[in-house]
Design an enzyme around this catalytic site. Structure first.
Site: not given
Length: 538
Positions: A84, A113, A149, A176-177, A260, A262, A264, A275, A309-310, A335, A338, A457
């Site tokens: 998941h 293009d 994960w 791919s990314s 981390h 990831e 953002y 925006s 911090h994780h 953050t 924004k 969890r």
């Protein structure tokens, strides 16, 4: 003429990318180098994976409806949980925003293009094999990876062949990314229409520029971590095995140095979409464009400085805990900039509340809650108590689902008239929003209290005192999941029978993409379009 020349010179026919009409049939989709076709495939792929990952989450919530083992074994529960998460992050959210980037970035910057057409095609067609590899691992002896994960050793070293399939799928998804990111950076930096300086670019371009650099910097780190895991599993190395002199905590450092940024990588394109939507429906330019750009760049840089911090409970020294606590609190500043900019954009604007604006406001409200619970978890002493509880699950779903999914829906409804040439059903769109908002909060808000009460969890069973909140959460999750099927109804209805859309269906919308007809022609700009340098597009 080289491959790049064929992409940059619109007169040349490169697999039909620059002809007036697309080729017909399945070959169009297999061989296309057209950014709109590829964007469409990314969006459909991401939605299919969203349904698959969502179905897996409903297996989890069905099991947690009551205490005791109800429907699945603990092993299968852990496999569902792992798939998941991996499918939602790498298969649904990230490809969705890459789909938005493919569709919109060339139109926003006035390019013909994307820079590298064939590489763009390849970056998409790597995704289906990776998704098949990941999901079919369920059919292998021993089942899929059941590690969560994060793939932490020593458990990930001991799992069956499903773990190897997950590792290779992550490698392919990462390739791919990275290819998509190279394409996006080159397109934004090299193919803007004359007069569009960096500080006059649409905000979505800025967020994707920073996101693409984050992807290029962080994905190889994840690839290194899972490759070391693979060699520990099959080639006798001991990077993460304490028995051989390795350290399982080393994996956590490497993983979260990717993990981390990831967060953002997922959040920044969402910020870009919002925006555009909020100024359009406030009928005002985005407030504080320059401060928004600096905030986006600051978040990109700081996202690499807060990974541990994780890991407060792994025994890092007190000075390390203090540094990561202060750094994490500090990243809340850009953050917050924004959020204030979006609110100030709406202040004294001429607001209207069509579906894109509703989803943008839903994002703003829920993402802010997720951000505040993140600040709570930044405090070391608090996090040590709440580590690996349902409070963390609630926090990141408020950030991920509200942050990514709600903003993606805002972008979908905002640009759907431009993509299809038809207006969507406003009534169905509003139903979709309100059902999603209500059921999302029913599903995830009680989880804060479960976490505060100490429910861990990643468990299929739990103590009796957690029953009521878990039942409420499961009911909300099923309601939320079923209400997402409305999107399919909306999209098909729009494509087939929606009212004809104007070139600029939203009164307050700004940008080059609204200067072309709806639906956008197969090939948008043969020549760079004129750009009004007096106006900053936000």
């Amino acid at each position: 003429m080289s491959a790049i020349d064929t992409t940059l010179h619109p007169g040349h026919d490169d697999h039909g990318a620059h002809t007036a009409h697309p080729p017909k049939g399945i070959l169009r989709w297999l061989t296309t180098t057209n950014h709109k076709d590829i964007g469409t495939m990314y969006l459909w792929f991401s939605f299919v994976m969203f349904l698959v990952g969502g179905a897996m989450s409903l297996v989890l919530r069905a099991e947690l409806m009551q205490p005791g083992i109800q429907f699945v074994t603990p092993e299968f529960y852990n496999q569902m949980l792992t798939l998941h998460a991996l499918i939602m992050v790498f298969g649904a959210i990230m490809p969705a925003f890459v789909g938005f980037a493919n569709w919109m970035l060339p139109m926003m910057v006035g390019a013909s293009d994307m820079a590298f057409g064939r590489m763009n095609n390849w970056s998409f067609w790597l995704l289906p094999p990776a998704a098949i590899l990941l999901t079919s691992s369920l059919l292998m002896p021993g089942g899929a990876a059941g590690t969560g994960w994060t793939l932490y050793p020593p458990l990930s070293v001991q799992m069956g062949i499903g773990m190897d399939m997950a590792i290779f799928a992550i490698h392919i998804l990462g390739m791919s990314s990275i290819m998509g990111s190279i394409n996006i950076i080159t397109t934004i930096l090299n193919m803007r229409t004359p007069g569009m300086s960096l500080m006059k670019m649409p905000m979505f371009c800025w967020t994707w520029l920073v996101t693409a650099f984050l992807l290029i910097a962080s994905m190889p780190i994840l690839a290194a971590a899972v490759t070391m895991l693979l060699t520990d599993r099959h080639f006798g190395t001991s990077f993460f095995s304490a028995a051989g002199g390795g350290d399982p905590v080393l994996f956590q450092h490497i993983f979260w140095f990717f993990g981390h940024p990831e967060v953002y990588i997922i959040a920044l394109p969402a910020f870009g979409v919002v925006s555009h939507v909020i100024p359009a429906f406030s009928r005002k330019p985005l407030f504080g464009y320059t401060s928004m750009v600096y905030a986006i760049v600051a978040i990109g840089l700081m996202s690499f400085l807060v990974w541990a911090h994780h890991m407060y409970v792994t025994g890092i020294p007190l000075t390390g805990q203090l540094y990561f606590m202060y750094a994490t609190l500090l990243i809340a500043v850009p953050t917050g900039v924004k959020v204030f900019n979006w609110v100030t954009t709406m202040w004294r604007g001429s607001l209207s509340f069509e579906t894109p604006m509703l989803f943008a406001l839903g994002f703003l409200f829920l993402f802010t809650i997720g951000g505040l619970t993140g600040l709570v978890l930044a405090i070391t002493a608090v996090d040590i108590q709440l580590q690996d509880t349902y409070y963390v699950v609630a926090h990141f779903h408020y950030v991920m689902v509200a942050g990514a999914l709600f903003s993606a829906y805002a972008g979908l409804y905002y640009w759907l008239p431009k993509w299809t040439g038809h207006m969507y059903s406003e009534t169905l769109g509003q139903w979709h929003f309100w059902l999603s908002l209500v059921f999302f909060n029913i599903a995830f808000f009680p989880q804060h209290f479960l976490g505060l009460a100490g429910m861990p969890r990643r468990i299929p069973d739990y103590a009796q005192q957690f029953t009521e909140f878990n039942m409420v959460s499961s009911i909300g999750a099923f309601g939320f999941g079923i209400s997402q099927l409305l999107v399919l109804v909306v999209v098909f209805k729009t494509i087939r029978s929606g009212e004809k859309a104007a070139a600029k269906p939203w009164e307050g919308a700004e940008g080059l993409e609204w200067s072309v007809p709806s639906p956008a022609p197969y090939h948008t700009f043969a020549d760079p379009p004129p750009f009004d340098t007096s106006r900053i597009h936000g």
